[in-house]
Design a protein around this motif. Structure first.
Motif, PDB file in Angstrom:
ATOM      1  N   LEU A  31      21.896   0.580  56.801  1.00 22.40           N
ATOM      2  CA  LEU A  31      23.504   0.769  56.853  1.00 22.40           C
ATOM      3  C   LEU A  31      23.983   0.824  58.293  1.00 22.40           C
ATOM      4  CD1 LEU A  31      23.908   2.114  53.256  1.00 22.40           C
ATOM      5  CD2 LEU A  31      25.122   0.030  54.267  1.00 22.40           C
ATOM      6  N   GLU A  32      23.131   1.801  58.828  1.00 23.24           N
ATOM      7  CA  GLU A  32      23.739   2.343  60.406  1.00 23.24           C
ATOM      8  C   GLU A  32      23.652   1.090  61.115  1.00 23.24           C
ATOM      9  OE1 GLU A  32      21.676   6.115  61.487  1.00 23.24           O
ATOM     10  OE2 GLU A  32      22.283   7.019  59.754  1.00 23.24           O
ATOM     11  N   ALA A  33      22.480   0.498  61.277  1.00 30.29           N
ATOM     12  CA  ALA A  33      22.469  -0.605  61.967  1.00 30.29           C
ATOM     13  C   ALA A  33      23.574  -1.770  61.628  1.00 30.29           C
ATOM     14  CB  ALA A  33      20.994  -1.283  61.945  1.00 30.29           C
ATOM     15  N   GLU A  92      25.310  -7.606  52.610  1.00 28.53           N
ATOM     16  CA  GLU A  92      24.138  -6.688  52.671  1.00 28.53           C
ATOM     17  C   GLU A  92      24.380  -5.438  52.550  1.00 28.53           C
ATOM     18  OE1 GLU A  92      20.195  -5.719  55.364  1.00 28.53           O
ATOM     19  OE2 GLU A  92      21.571  -7.131  56.091  1.00 28.53           O
ATOM     20  N   GLY A  93      25.390  -4.815  52.949  1.00 23.71           N
ATOM     21  CA  GLY A  93      25.918  -3.605  53.330  1.00 23.71           C
ATOM     22  C   GLY A  93      26.279  -3.211  51.808  1.00 23.71           C
ATOM     23  N   ARG A  94      27.086  -3.957  51.141  1.00 19.68           N
ATOM     24  CA  ARG A  94      27.530  -3.691  49.841  1.00 19.68           C
ATOM     25  C   ARG A  94      26.275  -3.337  48.861  1.00 19.68           C
ATOM     26  NH1 ARG A  94      31.902  -6.683  45.987  1.00 19.68           N
ATOM     27  NH2 ARG A  94      31.313  -5.576  44.291  1.00 19.68           N
ATOM     28  N   THR A  95      25.242  -4.025  49.074  1.00 16.97           N
ATOM     29  CA  THR A  95      24.129  -4.172  48.027  1.00 16.97           C
ATOM     30  C   THR A  95      23.259  -2.877  48.682  1.00 16.97           C
ATOM     31  OG1 THR A  95      23.882  -6.465  48.097  1.00 16.97           O
ATOM     32  CG2 THR A  95      21.725  -5.319  47.533  1.00 16.97           C
ATOM     33  N   GLY A 109      10.168  -9.045  51.805  1.00 12.20           N
ATOM     34  CA  GLY A 109      10.249  -9.168  50.258  1.00 12.20           C
ATOM     35  C   GLY A 109       9.015  -8.109  49.676  1.00 12.20           C
ATOM     36  N   GLU A 110       8.137  -7.798  50.373  1.00 13.54           N
ATOM     37  CA  GLU A 110       7.019  -6.985  50.044  1.00 13.54           C
ATOM     38  C   GLU A 110       7.430  -5.575  50.293  1.00 13.54           C
ATOM     39  OE1 GLU A 110       2.967  -8.460  51.018  1.00 13.54           O
ATOM     40  OE2 GLU A 110       3.627 -10.266  50.600  1.00 13.54           O
ATOM     41  N   GLU A 111       8.218  -5.156  51.193  1.00 14.36           N
ATOM     42  CA  GLU A 111       8.547  -3.723  51.430  1.00 14.36           C
ATOM     43  C   GLU A 111       9.230  -3.218  50.375  1.00 14.36           C
ATOM     44  OE1 GLU A 111      10.987  -1.865  55.199  1.00 14.36           O
ATOM     45  OE2 GLU A 111      10.258  -3.871  55.380  1.00 14.36           O
ATOM     46  N   ILE A 112       9.047  -1.907  50.228  1.00 20.90           N
ATOM     47  CA  ILE A 112       9.655  -1.432  49.129  1.00 20.90           C
ATOM     48  C   ILE A 112      10.798  -0.345  49.784  1.00 20.90           C
ATOM     49  CG2 ILE A 112       9.635   0.703  47.501  1.00 20.90           C
ATOM     50  CD1 ILE A 112       6.441  -0.010  46.879  1.00 20.90           C
ATOM     51  N   LEU A 113      12.141  -0.626  49.247  1.00 23.82           N
ATOM     52  CA  LEU A 113      13.245  -0.068  49.911  1.00 23.82           C
ATOM     53  C   LEU A 113      13.388   1.402  49.406  1.00 23.82           C
ATOM     54  CD1 LEU A 113      15.845  -0.657  51.437  1.00 23.82           C
ATOM     55  CD2 LEU A 113      16.889  -1.311  49.317  1.00 23.82           C
ATOM     56  N   THR A 114      13.467   2.176  50.353  1.00 22.66           N
ATOM     57  CA  THR A 114      13.742   3.671  50.152  1.00 22.66           C
ATOM     58  C   THR A 114      15.209   3.995  50.455  1.00 22.66           C
ATOM     59  OG1 THR A 114      13.177   4.443  52.174  1.00 22.66           O
ATOM     60  CG2 THR A 114      11.052   4.241  50.561  1.00 22.66           C
ATOM     61  N   TYR A 115      15.718   5.161  49.839  1.00 21.72           N
ATOM     62  CA  TYR A 115      17.065   5.595  50.087  1.00 21.72           C
ATOM     63  C   TYR A 115      17.186   5.702  51.914  1.00 21.72           C
ATOM     64  CZ  TYR A 115      21.003   8.523  50.583  1.00 21.72           C
ATOM     65  OH  TYR A 115      22.387   9.104  50.761  1.00 21.72           O
ATOM     66  N   GLU A 116      16.127   6.273  52.371  1.00 21.20           N
ATOM     67  CA  GLU A 116      16.015   6.356  53.944  1.00 21.20           C
ATOM     68  C   GLU A 116      16.172   5.107  54.740  1.00 21.20           C
ATOM     69  OE1 GLU A 116      14.792   9.984  51.745  1.00 21.20           O
ATOM     70  OE2 GLU A 116      13.867   7.771  51.695  1.00 21.20           O
ATOM     71  N   ALA A 117      15.596   4.251  54.177  1.00 18.30           N
ATOM     72  CA  ALA A 117      15.360   3.019  54.896  1.00 18.30           C
ATOM     73  C   ALA A 117      16.724   2.135  54.622  1.00 18.30           C
ATOM     74  CB  ALA A 117      14.341   2.073  54.388  1.00 18.30           C
ATOM     75  N   ALA A 118      17.255   2.295  53.615  1.00 11.80           N
ATOM     76  CA  ALA A 118      18.458   1.506  53.186  1.00 11.80           C
ATOM     77  C   ALA A 118      19.716   2.396  53.996  1.00 11.80           C
ATOM     78  CB  ALA A 118      19.057   1.800  51.757  1.00 11.80           C
ATOM     79  N   GLY A 119      19.782   3.603  54.266  1.00  8.57           N
ATOM     80  CA  GLY A 119      20.485   4.440  55.022  1.00  8.57           C
ATOM     81  C   GLY A 119      20.379   4.150  56.615  1.00  8.57           C
ATOM     82  N   ALA A 120      19.080   3.734  56.903  1.00  7.22           N
ATOM     83  CA  ALA A 120      19.034   3.217  58.369  1.00  7.22           C
ATOM     84  C   ALA A 120      19.539   2.133  58.517  1.00  7.22           C
ATOM     85  CB  ALA A 120      17.465   3.470  58.656  1.00  7.22           C
TER      86      ALA A 120
END
Length: 77
Positions: free
Chosen positions: A16-18, A39-42, A3-14
């Motif tokens: 999604l791959e998982a 989760e993937g849709r979000t 919850g405290e982690e800031i989501l980045t585009y790169e983290a979201a992409g990684a």
């Protein structure tokens, strides 16, 4: 994601791959598949918003560059 982690585009992409790898494995049960799809849709929506924001920023930079060129061109005239 924490919850405290800031989501980045790169983290979201990684992530999604998982998710895709887990779904492709065929090992996820029905409930997990549903949760992963949600989760993937979000994450896809987040990535689309990020790309749109970056695109808008690039467009603004191009407009600023154009205005600067026009202003320098009219000053030279």
């Amino acid at each position: 994601m924490d919850g405290e982690e800031i989501l980045t585009y790169e983290a979201a992409g990684a992530r999604l791959e998982a998710i895709i790898a887990r779904l492709d494995s065929g090992e996820a049960g029905l409930r997990e598949t549903l949760d992963l799809c949600r989760e993937g849709r979000t994450l896809v929506e987040f990535c689309a918003t990020e790309l749109e924001a970056v695109g808008q920023g690039l467009e603004e930079l191009r407009l600023d560059e154009l205005v600067a060129r026009l202003e320098s061109g009219s000053a030279a005239a």
